[in-house]
Design a protein around this motif. Structure first.
Motif, mmCIF file in Angstrom:
data_model
loop_
_atom_site.group_PDB
_atom_site.id
_atom_site.type_symbol
_atom_site.label_atom_id
_atom_site.label_comp_id
_atom_site.label_asym_id
_atom_site.label_seq_id
_atom_site.Cartn_x
_atom_site.Cartn_y
_atom_site.Cartn_z
ATOM 1 N N SER A 27 46.391 47.822 35.872
ATOM 2 C CA SER A 27 45.926 48.252 34.555
ATOM 3 C C SER A 27 46.164 49.737 34.317
ATOM 4 C CB SER A 27 44.440 47.921 34.399
ATOM 5 O OG SER A 27 43.724 48.463 35.470
ATOM 6 N N ILE A 78 50.645 44.855 29.733
ATOM 7 C CA ILE A 78 51.102 43.834 28.791
ATOM 8 C C ILE A 78 52.080 42.889 29.486
ATOM 9 C CG2 ILE A 78 52.427 43.479 26.677
ATOM 10 C CD1 ILE A 78 51.228 46.084 25.639
ATOM 11 N N SER A 116 50.161 40.626 31.670
ATOM 12 C CA SER A 116 49.437 39.627 30.891
ATOM 13 C C SER A 116 50.344 38.456 30.574
ATOM 14 C CB SER A 116 48.937 40.230 29.577
ATOM 15 O OG SER A 116 48.112 41.303 29.848
ATOM 16 N N MET A 119 49.960 34.768 31.823
ATOM 17 C CA MET A 119 49.812 33.739 30.799
ATOM 18 C C MET A 119 50.773 32.587 31.083
ATOM 19 S SD MET A 119 49.560 34.871 26.867
ATOM 20 C CE MET A 119 48.671 36.368 27.040
ATOM 21 N N GLY A 171 44.435 38.490 29.983
ATOM 22 C CA GLY A 171 45.362 39.470 29.409
ATOM 23 C C GLY A 171 44.656 40.412 28.455
ATOM 24 N N VAL A 187 44.582 44.366 29.013
ATOM 25 C CA VAL A 187 45.202 45.315 28.087
ATOM 26 C C VAL A 187 44.164 46.319 27.572
ATOM 27 C CG1 VAL A 187 46.317 45.503 25.849
ATOM 28 C CG2 VAL A 187 47.070 43.774 27.452
#
Lengths: 353, 194, 193, 540
Positions: free
Chosen positions: C32, C39, C42, C46, C145, C149
């Protein structure tokens, strides 16, 4: 001779001026709280402000930084805001804990003024709400509602503040009542319609506006808060973007859903005046440090706060969503600053260099 | 034999997945190492060899292959190191050598014996001269690598600070360091009696 | 339809994997640091999570239950997840080498990311239908995510802050994550699951 | 009609919708010299002309030390396209051509031509007046304007002739004359408008003729009502009211910026990277307009300009007509400033002007004001930096629509790519953000630092690229040399081997004959061998 870049003239605005304007703007609300809860409010206000200042001073000394920032007004403002979000039933140790938490974990550990990602007062308030739900959702009956309640003179208040209800031979149930939002939530849960619940509560829009309903210290009077808020807007200490977009969003959601089903969804005016919405909109969400910088970002921020407030109030476990909404949106602030930018001169919107 | 069913099933599944991955790895095969190109683009190209590699490209290759840490480029300074660390996704490491002011080499021509040894040493071919003739360094092309100092038999090469140009002047960062510079500059102008 | 909405909302906000279930903390803290990396991560998660929940449902229904080898659940799921991660890694190396480098060790570590395995196992436990489990996996990844973010945005701001030396790095990051978790408690009760 | 509307606005204090994005209203304008008539500065004992007084390429001196020059004589000629020549501002002898301090915040010097006046003030009359400019070819007019050394006198000093293009692709509709003068303290344009209204309007007419514009607008802020009256009256007298109008704008900083003024008047924005002529507008300062008049109608090149000499340390502030090259120290002595211990000198206005390292800088074409301020009043503006509270006031006032607080933060942390992503290079350095910042953050300073560093990085990149190419060429050359050497060595080796072989064959043959000889004449054997050895030595 040192390299000093233009401009060589300054408008004269300072951090101190900004902070003290906000403090001055909060004085009417603080006075209303004293009117509603008497000495209890005075104790809470002084404890929170005093402990905030002390903690700030000790933190700065402990970290070996200059202690001058204690007097820039930001710590005092944090204490004042914190006190105004607390119910009058909060005992002394909880107030101290909250103030210490707000200053240390909310602000100083992040490097002091200007670096805290969350609004310190609200962060502390959220911690209290989750840690001590009983105290944080019990609202002392305002002075004018039950004159028979022997609670408001100096000695009794002091005993209550330090020793709790037992010391003044009272029970929680006798001295506390539900706030309009909390009452409505419970009644709705039992299948009562909105209008019926409000009648049962003896709710009056006028009272909510001028400040006669139970709630946190500073939530009482929308009028007093509006006076301060509008003064700040006129002074350009805060911009109109966040408060207006915030309140308008809540009102619009409330209005639309109230139109769809008035039995389950409370009317817009109720939503706007009840609870800490106005306090949050004018004084919490506009905290410059934890809100976006650009005007358009501020509007996005306000809309986000509005949506979250309404959603949490309507569907969540907690009757009051304003505080959570602002803290949640504080998390989004860096992203808003990054992605929502004003249009630069000579460019088409959304197009970058 | 019952107990072997799970083993079979597992083995078949693993086989299917393994074949799939093998195909995928052929399809997504990456040619070359674009990372070392990226790193090479960040390096100052002085070819000075202070990193211990014979030039900038070899160092870039070594960094991209994780053979050496990111902090060995002295002329690049902190900015280059941070940029490389950023690309490599590693923690920045302080450069051990001290950062120096930009310099260029200068030949004291009356002492030069015209041996051409420095010409051979220059990595960017910026020394002009012929045997038994004075050599001159084209200051605009000199990277300040100091590689020509060593071979010179008469020690006639100096490293001189590059003069500050008005067009290249940049505002210093607001802070305290800027104080001293301006003060000395003012004094120097007063001495020059302008 | 409402059921799917509830599943999605619950997975994204109310029962957020990171902030209320405390799964997947390792990549949450690890990648992070920068917005772009977060991003990228994420999207990688995903992709892996959605596929993992799909694949695990299929494995569960077509292999594990018919052959009555439920006790091998974890092993099978890990095999599937590992293969998926390997695949994502290859694709990423090809398409975005900088992101690949930025994610570093955390990309292969998705394999052992408890959030991914958690999705697969919770799906089975909750006895979701096929679509529900795909949606649940997707929702959990979106929640992961989202928080990742948001958190990376906050961390980029903290980079510049003069944080006291002892609190620099992990301590202040954990405090911030804790504050985020507290704030997410505000969503409690939004959907009754 | 417009008069009435302006009156109504003034009486009711309603400002028309903000003409441009952002901006600030100064609490105190300090325009203490407003309405003071222009006085001429006396002749100093040295005039210094830096060889670059405009944006673009520096000039090349065309006079030598010891040469006598006349007032208005060209002493440095333009080099390259974006460049205008420099003229001597009085007659005298060139004393030296060397580095001299110039009005630049760095305090670095630039090659300058110093002229010792002889007091005769003899004028070079090589430029003949062209009073009937409407009958002159526009190419010649434009060349005249360039030759006269005209550059924007508002402070940006962009060569004027460059703007005056009659371009078929971008027809110019409007010429805006900038009489805004939004900087506090400065009043030189104000006074110029009052005293030289006719000249200014004639200059505007010349520009309109040059670019074939239909409409002229003279923009003046509402804090200069007397200038508005004079300009309007002059327009009426000259009979130009049909094509030229005076527009009164509410006082607001930085309305005098070209981009802002055009936005305020036409509502259009100059596209990024574009020029005003791309939207059919050109703008010019009133001072430049007057200088155009001088150059065309009187045949006088740019040798002097109006300067406001003011500041809180100046006992008697004035608007002065000053020869270019006059030293600031001399100017300030005229207004009663002698000691410089407690005084800081600003070259330009307080918002965009620069602090001078020393008082010995010459007046150049860009100088629109010289302010002598008390040290403490300057230092009050440069208060210690406090942490940013992210109030966003800076963004609110930014006329370019940037987010100065984030931009400055990225510059401060050397994240220049991020800063460029936040449009660092669209900052016009007006200083409005620093002016309103409650934390006294020197935002403009950070932007300048960032811009300088980005330029530096680009230079380094270019140099690295060049070095890489040189290095690769060298490697290629070395490789080639090595290959050639190798080739030579190979050839040499082959030759040697061939020779050795030949020798060996010969030797063998000789050996054979020798043995025969030995057999034939044993007593001569020693001699024969010695001979053979001699021979083989010769061969090798």
């Amino acid at each position: 001779m040192i390299f000093l870049s233009s401009p060589h003239q300054h408008g004269g605005n300072t951090i101190q001026l900004t902070m003290f304007s906000v403090i001055i703007a909060l004085i009417p609300a603080a006075m209303v709280s004293v009117y509603l809860y008497g000495w209890l409010a005075v104790f809470l206000l002084t404890t929170c402000i005093g402990i905030s200042l002390l903690t700030e001073y000790w933190m700065l000394r402990w970290m070996g930084k200059p202690t001058k920032p204690v007097w820039d007004g930001s710590a005092g403002l944090t204490g004042l805001l914190l006190a105004l979000t607390l119910p009058a039933a909060v005992p002394w140790w909880m107030a101290i804990f909250a103030a210490v938490f707000a200053i240390i974990l909310g602000k100083q550990l992040y490097g002091g003024l200007g670096h805290n990602p969350f609004n310190p007062a609200l962060a502390a308030r959220v911690v209290l709400l989750i840690s001590f739900p009983l105290h944080m959702t019990s609202w002392i009956v305002p002075m004018h509602m039950d004159a028979t309640l022997n609670m408001y003179d100096f000695v009794t208040s002091l005993q209550f503040f330090f020793l709790g209800p037992d010391a003044v031979k009272q029970t929680w149930d006798a001295i506390t009542m539900a706030s309009p939002l909390g009452y409505l939530k419970t009644e709705l849960g039992q299948g009562v319609t909105v209008s019926q619940a409000l009648v049962n509560y003896n709710y009056s829009t006028l009272h909510a506006f001028i400040g006669r309903e139970a709630g946190s210290l500073g939530e009482g009077s929308a009028l007093a808060l509006l006076m301060g808020g509008i003064w700040l807007m006129a002074r350009h200490t805060i911009s109109w973007h966040i408060p207006i977009s915030y309140i308008a969003t809540v009102a619009m959601f409330a209005w639309v859903f109230n139109m769809i089903n008035p039995d389950v969804y409370a009317p817009p005016l109720f939503h706007v005046l009840a609870g800490g919405l106005i306090l949050c909109a004018f004084f919490m969400a506009t905290d410059p440090v934890s809100s976006p910088s650009s005007s358009i970002g501020k509007i996005v921020f306000g809309i986000g706060c509005g949506v979250l407030t309404w959603v949490i109030r309507t569907y969540g476990n907690y009757p009051e969503g304003a505080m959570f909404a602002v803290v949640l949106m504080n998390m989004v602030t860096p992203l808003i600053d990054y992605y929502v930018r004003p249009r630069v001169y000579g460019y088409k919107r959304g197009k970058k260099a | 034999m019952e107990f072997l069913y799970p083993v079979f099933i597992f083995a078949i599944l693993a086989l299917v997945i393994g074949v799939g991955l093998a195909l995928a790895s052929r399809y997504f095969h990456v040619e070359g190492d674009p990372l070392s190109d990226k790193i090479d683009a960040l390096l100052p190209q002085t070819q000075c060899g202070q990193c211990g590699y014979p030039g900038c490209r070899p160092y870039a290759n070594a960094v991209a292959a994780d053979e050496v840490s990111v902090n060995h480029c002295v002329p690049g300074g902190e900015r280059t190191m941070l940029a490389i660390a950023d690309i490599m996704g590693v923690e920045p490491k302080a450069i051990e050598e001290e950062e120096t002011v930009p310099v260029v080499a200068y030949i004291r021509e009356d002492e030069c014996i015209g041996c051409t040894l420095c010409i051979k040493a220059c990595p960017v071919d910026c020394i002009i001269g012929a045997p038994k003739q004075y050599h001159t360094i084209v200051a605009d092309h000199c990277t300040g690598c100091t590689l020509c100092l060593e071979p010179c038999p008469v020690d006639c090469i100096d490293m001189v600070e590059t003069p500050e140009l008005l067009e290249h002047w940049a505002w210093p960062v607001p802070g305290t360091k800027r104080a001293i510079k301006a003060e000395t500059r003012k004094a120097s102008h007063e001495d020059a009696d302008v | 339809m409402t059921e799917f909405g509830v599943i999605l909302l619950s997975a994204v906000l109310v029962n957020n994997y990171v902030l209320t279930k405390f799964l997947g903390i390792c990549p949450f803290l690890g990648v992070s640091g920068k917005l772009e990396t977060a991003i990228g991560m994420s999207f990688a998660v995903m992709f892996v999570m959605t596929l993992a929940s799909t694949a695990s449902w299929i494995i569960q229904q077509l292999i594990l239950i018919p052959f009555d080898i439920m006790y091998l659940q974890t092993v099978f799921f890990i095999l599937i997840i590992a293969a998926l991660v390997q695949f994502v890694e290859m694709v990423m190396h090809k398409t975005s080498p900088v992101l690949y480098q930025g994610l570093g060790i955390f990309l292969p570590l998705i394999t052992t990311n408890c959030a991914v395995l958690g999705v697969a196992i919770l799906n089975v436990q909750q006895d979701y239908s096929f679509f529900a489990s795909v949606l649940y996996g997707f929702g959990a990844a979106v929640g992961f995510g989202l928080v990742l973010v948001l958190f990376s945005g906050l961390r980029e701001r903290l980079e510049a802050a003069p944080i006291p030396e002892v609190f620099k790095g992990s301590p202040i990051i954990l405090i911030t994550a804790g504050m985020m978790a507290l704030a997410f408690m505000g969503f409690a009760g939004l959907v009754k699951v | 009609m417009f008069d009435l509307w302006d009156k109504v606005q003034q009486v009711l204090h309603i400002n028309t919708p903000r003409g441009f994005t952002g901006g600030i209203v100064h609490q105190n304008q300090y325009k203490i010299t407003g309405g003071d008539s222009i006085v001429a500065s006396p002749l100093p004992d040295m005039l210094v002309h830096p060889i670059k007084q405009h944006i673009g390429d520096p000039c090349e001196p065309i006079v030598n030390v010891g040469e006598r020059v006349l007032k208005g004589q060209m002493i440095a000629k333009a080099q390259g396209y974006l460049s205008v020549p420099i003229h001597a501002s009085t007659s005298g002898v060139v004393e030296k051509i060397e580095k001299h301090l110039i009005p630049h915040p760095s305090g670095l010097g630039l090659t300058s031509i110093s002229i010792k006046p002889d007091g005769l003030d003899e004028v070079d009359e090589s430029l003949h007046p062209l009073p009937n400019y409407r009958s002159v070819d526009i190419v010649e007019l434009r060349e005249r304007i360039r030759h006269a050394g005209l550059a924007g006198l508002g402070g940006a000093v962009f060569p004027t002739f460059v703007k005056l293009v009659h371009d078929q692709k971008h027809p110019i509709e409007t010429v805006i004359l900038n009489g805004i003068e939004c900087e506090p303290w400065l009043t030189c344009d104000h006074q110029l408008m009052i005293e030289k209204a006719h000249e200014i309007i004639t200059g505007l007419d010349i520009v309109m003729y040059l670019v074939d514009a239909k409409q002229g607008i003279i923009a003046i802020e509402d804090n200069k009502p007397d200038a508005v009256t004079v300009m309007r009256k002059t327009l009426k007298d000259m009979g130009l009211t049909d094509t030229v109008e005076v527009k009164v704008l509410p006082t607001r900083y930085p309305q005098g910026g070209e981009k802002q003024l055009i936005q305020a008047i036409t509502g259009k924005e100059i596209p990024a990277g574009g020029l005003p002529l791309h939207i059919g507008v050109i703008s010019s300062n009133v001072g430049t307009s007057k200088a155009i008049y001088d150059a065309v109608c009187l045949g006088e090149p740019l040798t002097e300009r109006i300067i406001t000499v003011s500041g809180d340390a100046v006992p008697k502030a004035v608007n002065m007509s000053v020869r270019l090259g006059t030293s600031v120290r001399f100017l300030l002595a005229q207004v009663g400033v002698t000691g410089f211990d407690d005084i800081k000198i600003i070259h330009g206005g307080p918002m965009m002007g620069e602090l001078m390292v020393d008082a010995d800088v010459p007046v150049v074409k860009a100088s629109n004001g010289i302010l002598a301020m008390h040290k403490q009043s300057i230092m009050r503006a440069h208060h210690d930096e406090e942490p940013c509270i992210r109030c966003g006031d800076c963004g609110e006032v930014c006329p370019a629509g940037l987010m100065p607080n984030l931009l400055a933060q990225h510059c401060k942390e050397d994240q220049f790519e991020r800063a460029q992503d936040y449009n660092l290079f669209d900052c016009i350095e007006c200083g409005a953000c620093s002016y309103v910042c409650p934390s006294h953050i020197p935002l403009v300073h950070y932007f300048r630092y960032g811009k300088g560093q980005v330029a530096q990085i680009q230079r380094e990149k270019a140099f690295a690229e060049e070095s890489r190419m040189r290095s690769e060429k060298r490697d290629a050359r070395l490789a080639k040399e090595l290959a050639e050497k190798e080739e030579k060595r190979r050839i040499a080796k082959e030759k040697k081997e061939a020779r050795a072989k030949a020798l060996a064959d010969k030797q063998a043959a000789e050996d054979a004959t020798l043995s025969v000889e030995a057999e034939n004449a044993n007593e001569n054997a020693d001699k024969g061998v010695a001979k053979a050895v001699d021979k083989s030595e010769e061969a090798s």
